[in-house]
Design an enzyme around this catalytic site. Structure first.
Site, PDB file in Angstrom:
ATOM      1  N   ASP A 149       0.827  -1.210   0.000  1.00  0.00           N
ATOM      2  CA  ASP A 149       0.000   0.000   0.000  1.00  0.00           C
ATOM      3  C   ASP A 149       0.859   1.256   0.000  1.00  0.00           C
ATOM      4  O   ASP A 149       0.733   2.126   0.866  1.00  0.00           O
ATOM      5  CB  ASP A 149      -0.938  -0.014   1.214  1.00  0.00           C
ATOM      6  CG  ASP A 149      -1.875  -1.212   1.198  1.00  0.00           C
ATOM      7  OD1 ASP A 149      -3.085  -1.021   0.980  1.00  0.00           O
ATOM      8  OD2 ASP A 149      -1.401  -2.349   1.390  1.00  0.00           O
ATOM      9  N   ASP A 176      -1.529  -2.766  -4.099  1.00  0.00           N
ATOM     10  CA  ASP A 176      -1.815  -1.336  -3.940  1.00  0.00           C
ATOM     11  C   ASP A 176      -0.542  -0.522  -4.126  1.00  0.00           C
ATOM     12  O   ASP A 176       0.086  -0.078  -3.170  1.00  0.00           O
ATOM     13  CB  ASP A 176      -2.483  -1.038  -2.599  1.00  0.00           C
ATOM     14  CG  ASP A 176      -3.960  -1.392  -2.595  1.00  0.00           C
ATOM     15  OD1 ASP A 176      -4.459  -1.887  -3.627  1.00  0.00           O
ATOM     16  OD2 ASP A 176      -4.615  -1.179  -1.559  1.00  0.00           O
ATOM     17  N   TYR A 179      -2.020   3.868  -6.245  1.00  0.00           N
ATOM     18  CA  TYR A 179      -3.268   4.542  -5.861  1.00  0.00           C
ATOM     19  C   TYR A 179      -3.728   5.505  -6.952  1.00  0.00           C
ATOM     20  O   TYR A 179      -4.257   6.570  -6.677  1.00  0.00           O
ATOM     21  CB  TYR A 179      -3.116   5.266  -4.526  1.00  0.00           C
ATOM     22  CG  TYR A 179      -3.213   4.331  -3.342  1.00  0.00           C
ATOM     23  CD1 TYR A 179      -4.364   4.254  -2.573  1.00  0.00           C
ATOM     24  CD2 TYR A 179      -2.156   3.494  -3.010  1.00  0.00           C
ATOM     25  CE1 TYR A 179      -4.455   3.372  -1.505  1.00  0.00           C
ATOM     26  CE2 TYR A 179      -2.235   2.609  -1.956  1.00  0.00           C
ATOM     27  CZ  TYR A 179      -3.389   2.560  -1.196  1.00  0.00           C
ATOM     28  OH  TYR A 179      -3.477   1.677  -0.161  1.00  0.00           O
ATOM     29  N   HIS A 293      -2.833  -9.807  -1.081  1.00  0.00           N
ATOM     30  CA  HIS A 293      -3.200  -8.441  -0.680  1.00  0.00           C
ATOM     31  C   HIS A 293      -4.142  -8.411   0.522  1.00  0.00           C
ATOM     32  O   HIS A 293      -3.829  -7.823   1.554  1.00  0.00           O
ATOM     33  CB  HIS A 293      -3.831  -7.673  -1.838  1.00  0.00           C
ATOM     34  CG  HIS A 293      -4.099  -6.231  -1.489  1.00  0.00           C
ATOM     35  ND1 HIS A 293      -3.085  -5.334  -1.210  1.00  0.00           N
ATOM     36  CD2 HIS A 293      -5.261  -5.537  -1.339  1.00  0.00           C
ATOM     37  CE1 HIS A 293      -3.590  -4.157  -0.921  1.00  0.00           C
ATOM     38  NE2 HIS A 293      -4.922  -4.248  -0.983  1.00  0.00           N
ATOM     39  N   HIS A 303     -11.559  -3.292   7.199  1.00  0.00           N
ATOM     40  CA  HIS A 303     -11.616  -4.389   6.223  1.00  0.00           C
ATOM     41  C   HIS A 303     -12.014  -5.723   6.846  1.00  0.00           C
ATOM     42  O   HIS A 303     -11.512  -6.781   6.446  1.00  0.00           O
ATOM     43  CB  HIS A 303     -10.276  -4.515   5.492  1.00  0.00           C
ATOM     44  CG  HIS A 303      -9.934  -3.307   4.680  1.00  0.00           C
ATOM     45  ND1 HIS A 303     -10.747  -2.815   3.674  1.00  0.00           N
ATOM     46  CD2 HIS A 303      -8.859  -2.472   4.733  1.00  0.00           C
ATOM     47  CE1 HIS A 303     -10.190  -1.741   3.146  1.00  0.00           C
ATOM     48  NE2 HIS A 303      -9.051  -1.506   3.773  1.00  0.00           N
ATOM     49  N   HIS A 332      -3.380  -4.213   2.383  1.00  0.00           N
ATOM     50  CA  HIS A 332      -4.797  -3.826   2.449  1.00  0.00           C
ATOM     51  C   HIS A 332      -5.143  -3.024   3.699  1.00  0.00           C
ATOM     52  O   HIS A 332      -5.684  -1.919   3.611  1.00  0.00           O
ATOM     53  CB  HIS A 332      -5.672  -5.058   2.338  1.00  0.00           C
ATOM     54  CG  HIS A 332      -7.075  -4.788   1.905  1.00  0.00           C
ATOM     55  ND1 HIS A 332      -7.401  -3.848   0.947  1.00  0.00           N
ATOM     56  CD2 HIS A 332      -8.261  -5.345   2.310  1.00  0.00           C
ATOM     57  CE1 HIS A 332      -8.716  -3.842   0.765  1.00  0.00           C
ATOM     58  NE2 HIS A 332      -9.257  -4.731   1.576  1.00  0.00           N
ATOM     59  N   VAL A 333      -4.883  -3.579   4.877  1.00  0.00           N
ATOM     60  CA  VAL A 333      -5.111  -2.849   6.133  1.00  0.00           C
ATOM     61  C   VAL A 333      -3.919  -1.930   6.355  1.00  0.00           C
ATOM     62  O   VAL A 333      -2.772  -2.373   6.394  1.00  0.00           O
ATOM     63  CB  VAL A 333      -5.271  -3.815   7.314  1.00  0.00           C
ATOM     64  CG1 VAL A 333      -5.406  -3.028   8.618  1.00  0.00           C
ATOM     65  CG2 VAL A 333      -6.487  -4.709   7.106  1.00  0.00           C
ATOM     66  N   HIS A 334      -4.203  -0.636   6.536  1.00  0.00           N
ATOM     67  CA  HIS A 334      -3.126   0.359   6.588  1.00  0.00           C
ATOM     68  C   HIS A 334      -2.539   0.454   7.995  1.00  0.00           C
ATOM     69  O   HIS A 334      -2.648   1.474   8.694  1.00  0.00           O
ATOM     70  CB  HIS A 334      -3.649   1.711   6.119  1.00  0.00           C
ATOM     71  CG  HIS A 334      -4.173   1.663   4.716  1.00  0.00           C
ATOM     72  ND1 HIS A 334      -5.029   2.603   4.197  1.00  0.00           N
ATOM     73  CD2 HIS A 334      -3.965   0.769   3.718  1.00  0.00           C
ATOM     74  CE1 HIS A 334      -5.331   2.294   2.952  1.00  0.00           C
ATOM     75  NE2 HIS A 334      -4.691   1.183   2.642  1.00  0.00           N
TER      76      HIS A 334
END
Length: 425
Positions: A149, A176, A179, A293, A303, A332-334
């Site tokens: 990400d 990711d 963006y 991801h 999520h 995916h999870v920031h």
């Protein structure tokens, strides 16, 4: 310029972001976004957005973009600066996305190459600037940088600066990337942003949800930009899709899975994964790593309940357990989270260690809320930007460390020694 023609996308982007925002969790404010334009020092035939990726055990794919359609897809290379006794030709492609027309995308595979060797290369005409990369070692020890990400913000540049100092051999990126979210010039900007690193070491990536870029009626095909710009060695591993593949490097077998393509039993990806796992020789590659991801294990409030997570876990977890996978990296999870070895939601010494590393620096900010109480299987979790490093010392021991971006210094916040094999049945 092509980006002037994307006014339709400029109109659509606020709508897309508004929908996303209404469904998302509360995030702290991120740092400002970045857009890198083409340098005035480059002309229409100059290579830009250069990145490299591994192809087989002794080859490398050199990828770059030019604005000039007449530039040859040729790479000249050698082991001394300014001397290029070897040459290889490749192919040139391009794509359209609604009103956007990409530049000329060149892909050239070079080799055979010697391990642990620095090569110098130029792309296209002799007026090209000189780049260089180092091939991974033939065996242990070897080092990986891991980050997901990424995006294009000031946090991203901080993360990339830290990674550039880590002396890694291969970058692993679980989805990711840019963006861009349908705004195609942002793909060009991302390529320029990461070029200092991606032209210097191989980047092995898989796709995330921000790579889908499918818009009903306007653009019905998914992953158009990602597949065109970030070609990975899927064919070499028997895959029929750039969205999932495997490769081997320095005693590791690494599998890149696709969260946003079919993964159920009987699907092409499921059947490919099953066959790929059956082919692995753990004497040759004692370490087995999975990159995906959408995380299968996640105690962040962000999520939760997404089919790409629980559906893929339900479909494939047994395959990974039987194959004795060592680590599963996800994005995916920031935020960052490390689980113990897990199988079927319980600690199990024969299961993989699950690590979420979706904290590269994206524009959406951090996922700062976690479930309370913390699950017993979750060992360490923190909502900070950062990156990870995996030092594989030998066939049985590796050290994992997570480096948070704290006041722009890379601070080691979590570290663990991993033993392989952890169990036998």
């Amino acid at each position: 310029m092509a980006y002037i023609k994307v006014h339709v996308l400029l109109f659509l982007l606020p709508i897309i972001l508004a929908i996303e925002s209404s469904l998302s969790y509360e995030r702290p404010q991120p740092r400002k976004s970045i857009f890198l334009s083409l340098s005035q020092d480059l002309d229409s035939s100059s290579p830009q957005q250069v990145h490299i990726s591994m192809v087989g055990e002794d080859k490398m794919r050199i990828s770059w973009i030019t604005e000039d359609s007449g530039t040859p897809a040729t790479v000249k290379y050698g082991t001394s600066p300014g001397s290029y006794p070897f040459s290889a030709n490749g192919e040139t492609t391009k794509y359209r996305y609604i009103l956007y027309k990409s530049g000329e995308i060149h892909n050239v595979v070079i080799g055979p190459l010697k391990p642990n060797t620095v090569y110098y290369y130029i792309c296209g005409p002799f007026t090209s600037p000189e780049f260089n990369f180092k091939t991974p070692p033939a065996g242990f020890p070897t080092k990986f940088a891991v980050v997901g990400d990424l995006g294009q913000t000031d946090w991203t540049t901080s993360t990339l600066n830290h990674i550039s100092k880590s002396n890694y051999d291969v970058m692993l990126l679980p989805g990711d990337l840019s963006y861009a979210d349908t705004m195609q010039p942002l793909w060009d900007s991302f390529g320029r942003l990461v070029e200092p690193l991606s032209s210097h070491r191989p980047w092995m990536v898989t796709q995330g949800n921000h790579e889908v870029e499918k818009i009903p009626i306007l653009h019905s095909q998914s992953f158009t930009s990602y597949n065109a710009r970030w070609l990975m060695p899927f064919e070499q591993s028997g895959s029929t899709s750039n969205l999932y593949y495997s490769f081997e490097v320095s005693g590791l077998h690494i599998i890149m899975l696709g969260s946003y393509t079919d993964f159920g039993p009987g699907s092409a990806q499921y059947n490919w994964l099953k066959n790929d796992l059956n082919k692995i020789d753990r004497k040759k590659t004692p370490w087995l790593i999975i990159i995906v991801h959408a995380p299968w294990y996640n105690s962040n409030t962000a999520h939760q309940g997404e089919y790409e997570s629980y559906g893929m876990k339900s479909s494939m977890e047994d395959l990974l357990f039987k194959a004795r996978v060592d680590i599963v990296f996800a994005g995916h999870v920031h935020a960052y989270e490390r689980f113990t070895r897990v199988y079927k939601d319980k600690a199990n010494n024969c299961g993989p260690i699950y690590i979420t590393i979706g904290d590269g620096g994206n524009r959406e900010g951090l996922a700062s809320k976690y479930q309370d109480p913390k699950p017993d299987i979750s060992i360490f979790r923190e909502a900070s930007f950062g990156h990870g490093e995996l030092d594989v010392v030998n066939a049985t021991h590796a050290q994992w460390s997570w480096h948070r971006n704290d006041d722009d210094e890379a601070v080691v916040a979590d570290t663990i020694w991993i033993t392989n094999p952890s169990c036998t049945l």
